[in-house]
Design a protein around this motif. Structure first.
Motif, short mmCIF file in Angstrom:
data_model
loop_
_atom_site.label_atom_id
_atom_site.label_comp_id
_atom_site.label_asym_id
_atom_site.label_seq_id
_atom_site.Cartn_x
_atom_site.Cartn_y
_atom_site.Cartn_z
N ALA A 1 3.53 18.84 6.97
CA ALA A 1 4.62 18.32 5.43
C ALA A 1 5.85 19.25 5.67
N SER A 2 6.49 19.88 6.84
CA SER A 2 8.26 20.47 6.33
C SER A 2 8.81 19.27 6.26
N GLY A 3 8.98 18.41 6.90
CA GLY A 3 9.88 17.22 6.62
C GLY A 3 9.36 16.56 5.96
N THR A 4 9.38 16.32 5.24
CA THR A 4 9.52 14.71 3.73
C THR A 4 10.41 14.54 3.30
N ARG A 5 11.56 15.19 3.32
CA ARG A 5 12.90 14.54 3.55
C ARG A 5 13.17 14.30 4.54
N THR A 6 13.31 14.69 5.59
CA THR A 6 13.36 13.00 6.69
C THR A 6 13.41 11.87 6.68
N VAL A 7 11.94 12.22 5.62
CA VAL A 7 11.49 10.57 5.38
C VAL A 7 12.25 10.01 4.84
N ASP A 8 12.77 10.78 3.23
CA ASP A 8 13.22 10.05 2.28
C ASP A 8 14.59 9.85 2.41
N SER A 9 15.60 10.00 3.79
CA SER A 9 16.18 10.06 3.94
C SER A 9 16.86 8.82 4.84
N HIS A 10 15.01 8.40 5.88
CA HIS A 10 14.89 7.57 6.75
C HIS A 10 15.05 6.06 5.67
N TYR B 1 5.56 5.65 0.19
CA TYR B 1 6.04 4.49 -0.73
C TYR B 1 5.57 3.36 -0.13
N ALA B 2 6.16 2.13 -0.33
CA ALA B 2 4.98 1.39 -0.20
C ALA B 2 6.21 -0.08 -0.31
N LEU B 3 6.16 -0.83 1.07
CA LEU B 3 6.68 -2.23 0.84
C LEU B 3 6.14 -3.85 -0.36
N THR C 1 0.78 -1.19 0.19
CA THR C 1 0.00 0.27 -0.15
C THR C 1 0.94 1.09 0.20
N VAL C 2 0.61 2.46 -1.14
CA VAL C 2 2.02 3.41 -1.09
C VAL C 2 0.97 4.16 -0.27
N LEU C 3 2.30 4.70 0.89
CA LEU C 3 1.42 5.67 2.19
C LEU C 3 2.21 6.94 1.70
N PRO C 4 1.34 8.18 1.79
CA PRO C 4 2.14 9.16 1.44
C PRO C 4 3.00 9.45 2.17
N ARG C 5 4.30 10.78 1.98
CA ARG C 5 4.80 11.43 2.74
C ARG C 5 5.04 11.84 4.46
N GLU C 6 3.84 12.74 3.92
CA GLU C 6 2.79 13.12 4.70
C GLU C 6 2.08 12.46 6.21
N ARG C 7 1.71 11.26 5.48
CA ARG C 7 1.02 10.26 6.38
C ARG C 7 1.66 9.46 7.53
N LEU C 8 3.14 9.53 6.90
CA LEU C 8 4.00 8.70 7.13
C LEU C 8 4.73 9.89 8.28
N LEU C 9 4.48 11.12 8.23
CA LEU C 9 5.32 12.09 9.30
C LEU C 9 4.49 12.05 10.07
N ALA C 10 2.85 11.94 9.86
CA ALA C 10 2.03 12.13 10.64
C ALA C 10 2.61 11.59 11.65
N ASP C 11 2.19 9.63 10.73
CA ASP C 11 1.59 8.83 11.61
C ASP C 11 3.53 8.44 12.81
N VAL C 12 4.17 8.69 12.22
CA VAL C 12 5.41 8.09 12.45
C VAL C 12 6.29 8.63 13.42
N TRP C 13 5.69 10.39 13.07
CA TRP C 13 7.18 11.03 13.72
C TRP C 13 6.21 12.17 14.32
N GLY C 14 4.92 12.07 14.74
CA GLY C 14 4.14 12.97 14.64
C GLY C 14 3.94 14.16 14.60
N TRP C 15 4.56 14.62 13.22
CA TRP C 15 4.08 15.80 12.78
C TRP C 15 3.35 16.46 12.63
N ALA C 16 2.46 17.30 12.58
CA ALA C 16 0.91 17.92 12.15
C ALA C 16 1.05 18.65 10.44
#
Length: 232
Positions: A196-205, A226-228, A179-194
């Protein structure tokens, strides 16, 4: 209700930047200690026992990567690493030795404080769920095995050593394979950010996960997320 003071260690050799960061964090209610070089940072982590660390890569004595490695070997603590803009090598090495997040200079004080708050929320959430879920299920997808109780990951029987954030990100992706999960959703669910200012952080991880577990593990959907990509 008694307020718990949260401690932040700021490691930065440029005094003007260090003072500005400290002033903003103190205005947010944090107790702040400053260190200006590698050896004093490691010592301060032992004596001050911070709840989070803001750590510059370029330091006298020894650099922030070595500081991160030594501190995490003694006592795991959330670390926000400050890097020169576009310095991808320092970023990936920092994530590998235990940094949880990064920001490229120059940065806004508003975003820095938001990221420190997010790191502390994630650390508190992790501590809170561990006692009530001692038998979290092991996730098995193809040749990927994720032991949530022990926070260990194997692919093809070979263990990969992930940072805390990498592990949480992988578990989140593994909960919805293919399932493709948007960067913004990953930021909210994993990092707890409200936001989308840190999408490069997702890319780097994601780069860190691919380097440790194989380039074929995670599929990029450009402009989305991204999707697994492992067999169920």
């Amino acid at each position: 209700m008694e307020t718990i003071e949260r401690r932040v260690l700021v490691v930065e050799d440029e005094r003007a930047i260090a003072d500005a960061v400290a002033a903003r964090l103190r205005a947010e209610g944090f107790v702040v200690h400053l260190a200006g070089d590698g050896p004093s940072a490691v010592q301060a982590a032992r004596t001050f026992r911070p709840d989070a660390i803001v750590l510059d890569v370029m330091l006298p004595g020894f650099d922030g990567l070595e500081v991160c490695r030594r501190i995490q070997a003694e006592r795991p603590v959330p670390i926000l690493m400050l890097t020169a803009r576009g310095d991808e090598t320092d970023l990936l090495v920092g994530l590998a030795v235990g940094a949880d997040d990064y920001m490229a200079k120059p940065f806004s004080m508003r975003e820095l404080t938001a990221r420190v708050h997010a790191l502390l929320r994630r650390a508190q959430k992790t501590v809170a769920v561990q006692p009530v879920q001692p038998s979290q299920p092991t996730i098995r997808l193809g040749d990927l095995e994720i032991n949530q109780a022990e926070r260990r990951v194997l692919r093809g029987g070979v263990e990969a050593h992930l940072t805390p954030t990498e592990f949480d990100l992988l578990v989140h992706l593994a909960g919805r394979p293919r399932t493709v999960l948007p960067r913004e959703r990953l930021l909210a669910d994993v990092w707890g950010w409200a936001d989308a200012s840190g999408t490069r952080t997702v890319d780097s991880h994601i780069k860190g996960l691919r380097r440790k577990l194989g380039a074929d593990l995670i599929r990029t959907v450009h402009g989305v997320g991204y999707a697994l990509e492992v067999d169920r």
